[in-house]
Design a protein around this motif. Structure first.
Motif, PDB file in Angstrom:
ATOM      1  N   GLU A  72       0.637  -1.186   0.208  1.00  0.00           N
ATOM      2  CA  GLU A  72       0.100   0.026   0.165  1.00  0.00           C
ATOM      3  C   GLU A  72       0.899   1.350  -0.007  1.00  0.00           C
ATOM      4  O   GLU A  72       0.693   2.244  -0.857  1.00  0.00           O
ATOM      5  CB  GLU A  72      -0.992  -0.203   1.268  1.00  0.00           C
ATOM      6  CG  GLU A  72      -1.912   0.737   0.863  1.00  0.00           C
ATOM      7  CD  GLU A  72      -3.017   1.174   2.708  1.00  0.00           C
ATOM      8  OE1 GLU A  72      -3.257   1.370   3.485  1.00  0.00           O
ATOM      9  OE2 GLU A  72      -3.925  -0.553   2.613  1.00  0.00           O
ATOM     10  N   ASP A  73       1.626   0.904   0.686  1.00  0.00           N
ATOM     11  CA  ASP A  73       2.485   2.341   0.925  1.00  0.00           C
ATOM     12  C   ASP A  73       3.410   2.695  -0.425  1.00  0.00           C
ATOM     13  O   ASP A  73       3.463   3.622  -0.781  1.00  0.00           O
ATOM     14  CB  ASP A  73       3.794   2.050   1.889  1.00  0.00           C
ATOM     15  CG  ASP A  73       4.030   1.876   3.454  1.00  0.00           C
ATOM     16  OD1 ASP A  73       2.035   2.724   3.499  1.00  0.00           O
ATOM     17  OD2 ASP A  73       4.071   1.910   4.664  1.00  0.00           O
ATOM     18  N   GLU A  74       3.888   1.510  -1.412  1.00  0.00           N
ATOM     19  CA  GLU A  74       4.430   1.781  -2.244  1.00  0.00           C
ATOM     20  C   GLU A  74       3.650   1.603  -3.240  1.00  0.00           C
ATOM     21  O   GLU A  74       4.146   3.169  -4.389  1.00  0.00           O
ATOM     22  CB  GLU A  74       4.770   0.001  -2.719  1.00  0.00           C
ATOM     23  CG  GLU A  74       5.618   0.652  -4.458  1.00  0.00           C
ATOM     24  CD  GLU A  74       7.090   1.199  -3.847  1.00  0.00           C
ATOM     25  OE1 GLU A  74       7.271   1.864  -5.674  1.00  0.00           O
ATOM     26  OE2 GLU A  74       7.679   0.900  -2.366  1.00  0.00           O
ATOM     27  N   MET A  75       2.065   1.684  -3.068  1.00  0.00           N
ATOM     28  CA  MET A  75       1.431   1.624  -4.687  1.00  0.00           C
ATOM     29  C   MET A  75       1.170   4.426  -4.164  1.00  0.00           C
ATOM     30  O   MET A  75       1.275   4.764  -5.015  1.00  0.00           O
ATOM     31  CB  MET A  75       0.337   1.196  -4.110  1.00  0.00           C
ATOM     32  CG  MET A  75       0.405   0.275  -4.936  1.00  0.00           C
ATOM     33  SD  MET A  75      -1.100  -0.976  -4.476  1.00  0.00           S
ATOM     34  CE  MET A  75      -2.259  -0.357  -5.335  1.00  0.00           C
ATOM     35  N   LYS A  76       0.511   3.894  -3.108  1.00  0.00           N
ATOM     36  CA  LYS A  76       1.151   5.669  -2.902  1.00  0.00           C
ATOM     37  C   LYS A  76       2.261   6.448  -3.209  1.00  0.00           C
ATOM     38  O   LYS A  76       1.783   7.247  -3.330  1.00  0.00           O
ATOM     39  CB  LYS A  76       0.278   6.023  -1.321  1.00  0.00           C
ATOM     40  CG  LYS A  76      -0.883   5.307  -0.834  1.00  0.00           C
ATOM     41  CD  LYS A  76      -0.173   5.842   0.325  1.00  0.00           C
ATOM     42  CE  LYS A  76      -1.899   5.283   1.706  1.00  0.00           C
ATOM     43  NZ  LYS A  76      -1.709   5.191   2.971  1.00  0.00           N
ATOM     44  N   LYS A  77       3.461   5.813  -3.264  1.00  0.00           N
ATOM     45  CA  LYS A  77       4.566   6.271  -3.672  1.00  0.00           C
ATOM     46  C   LYS A  77       4.652   6.897  -4.549  1.00  0.00           C
ATOM     47  O   LYS A  77       4.832   7.341  -6.101  1.00  0.00           O
ATOM     48  CB  LYS A  77       5.605   5.745  -2.946  1.00  0.00           C
ATOM     49  CG  LYS A  77       5.813   6.216  -1.422  1.00  0.00           C
ATOM     50  CD  LYS A  77       7.610   5.095  -1.707  1.00  0.00           C
ATOM     51  CE  LYS A  77       7.844   5.203   0.181  1.00  0.00           C
ATOM     52  NZ  LYS A  77       8.988   4.296  -0.299  1.00  0.00           N
ATOM     53  N   ARG A  78       3.736   5.867  -5.523  1.00  0.00           N
ATOM     54  CA  ARG A  78       4.038   5.642  -7.301  1.00  0.00           C
ATOM     55  C   ARG A  78       2.923   6.122  -7.608  1.00  0.00           C
ATOM     56  O   ARG A  78       2.868   6.882  -8.943  1.00  0.00           O
ATOM     57  CB  ARG A  78       4.005   4.451  -8.166  1.00  0.00           C
ATOM     58  CG  ARG A  78       4.914   2.988  -7.501  1.00  0.00           C
ATOM     59  CD  ARG A  78       4.870   2.342  -7.986  1.00  0.00           C
ATOM     60  NE  ARG A  78       6.535   0.632  -7.688  1.00  0.00           N
ATOM     61  CZ  ARG A  78       6.522  -0.139  -8.561  1.00  0.00           C
ATOM     62  NH1 ARG A  78       5.633  -0.341  -9.330  1.00  0.00           N
ATOM     63  NH2 ARG A  78       7.555  -0.798  -7.936  1.00  0.00           N
ATOM     64  N   ASN A  79       1.992   6.566  -6.835  1.00  0.00           N
ATOM     65  CA  ASN A  79       0.385   6.971  -7.672  1.00  0.00           C
ATOM     66  C   ASN A  79       0.013   7.807  -6.052  1.00  0.00           C
ATOM     67  O   ASN A  79      -1.333   7.600  -5.717  1.00  0.00           O
ATOM     68  CB  ASN A  79      -0.459   6.074  -7.651  1.00  0.00           C
ATOM     69  CG  ASN A  79      -0.337   5.102  -8.996  1.00  0.00           C
ATOM     70  OD1 ASN A  79       0.038   5.489  -9.684  1.00  0.00           O
ATOM     71  ND2 ASN A  79      -0.111   3.560  -8.411  1.00  0.00           N
ATOM     72  N   PRO A  80       0.693   8.854  -6.403  1.00  0.00           N
ATOM     73  CA  PRO A  80       0.406  10.047  -5.313  1.00  0.00           C
ATOM     74  C   PRO A  80      -1.433  10.945  -5.025  1.00  0.00           C
ATOM     75  O   PRO A  80      -1.566  11.117  -4.481  1.00  0.00           O
ATOM     76  CB  PRO A  80       2.277  11.241  -5.149  1.00  0.00           C
ATOM     77  CG  PRO A  80       2.040  10.801  -6.664  1.00  0.00           C
ATOM     78  CD  PRO A  80       1.872  10.577  -6.613  1.00  0.00           C
ATOM     79  N   ASN A  81      -1.222  10.647  -6.693  1.00  0.00           N
ATOM     80  CA  ASN A  81      -2.377  11.690  -6.750  1.00  0.00           C
ATOM     81  C   ASN A  81      -3.481  10.903  -6.451  1.00  0.00           C
ATOM     82  O   ASN A  81      -4.787  11.065  -7.084  1.00  0.00           O
ATOM     83  CB  ASN A  81      -1.981  12.823  -8.637  1.00  0.00           C
ATOM     84  CG  ASN A  81      -1.284  13.388  -7.828  1.00  0.00           C
ATOM     85  OD1 ASN A  81      -0.915  13.751  -7.461  1.00  0.00           O
ATOM     86  ND2 ASN A  81      -0.602  13.365  -9.491  1.00  0.00           N
TER      87      ASN A  81
END
Length: 199
Positions: A72-81
């Motif tokens: 989840e954290d990695e997905m947030k980093k890759r897709n911040p918007n």
């Protein structure tokens, strides 16, 4: 330890004394255990399997407790918007695609197990043929069959060649075969009868 040393250890004990308290520290300390495990093949094998079991349990527990958060954290980093809902939808889509691919592979494996059985090809080789595309699978099977056919033929010829009797000496190519000799006699007989010989 010798018998006399053991007897000296327990000689001063009373009748109700616990022998384990005297003997255990001498035989069951960490150094003795380490030495035994490192020198005994069966003990080392058992100890390694126990380590593997515990390492596997640890990894499973760690994945259960931490892996989803890291993803989840990695997905947030890759897709911040993206909102958490959008990220959840992407995650669900990915799970659905993965599930579909697994189901398709299972169907193909089931189908091609039957094909390999009909062709008398060992089922252990099925992973060599698998692909997402059935045309690729069929071409791999056909390639395997032709390659193995050629290989088997060459081995059979090699064995048959090794067991053949040596060719007779002399030039037999000039001599007529049995069929040619019989045909010739039959032709001579017909000529004889036709041109006035005995009937």
């Amino acid at each position: 330890m010798t018998k006399s040393e053991l007897l000296n250890l327990i000689d001063n004990l009373g009748d109700d004394a616990d022998i384990d308290e005297v003997v255990s520290p001498r035989f069951l300390n960490m150094e003795v255990i380490k030495e035994y495990v490192s020198s005994n093949k069966d003990a080392k094998s058992w100890f390694d399997s126990e380590k593997d079991i515990h390492a596997t349990k640890y990894n499973e527990t760690w994945k259960k407790n931490h892996l989803d958060k890291l993803i989840e954290d990695e997905m947030k980093k890759r897709n911040p918007n993206k909102t958490p809902e959008q990220l959840e939808i992407e995650k669900l889509k990915l799970e659905i695609e993965t599930d579909r691919a697994a189901r398709k592979k299972a169907e193909l494996v089931s189908k091609y197990k039957d094909v390999l059985s009909e062709k008398k090809i060992d089922l252990k080789l099925i992973d060599l043929f698998m692909s997402d595309d059935e045309d690729v699978i069929n071409s791999r099977i056909n390639l395997f069959e032709s390659g193995m056919g050629t290989y088997i033929d060459s081995k059979v010829n090699e064995r048959l060649g090794a067991s053949k009797d040596p060719q007779p000496k002399g030039n037999l190519a000039d001599e007529p075969t049995l069929g040619e000799r019989l045909a010739s006699k039959s032709l001579e007989s017909k000529k004889y009868n036709y041109f006035g010989g005995n009937e």
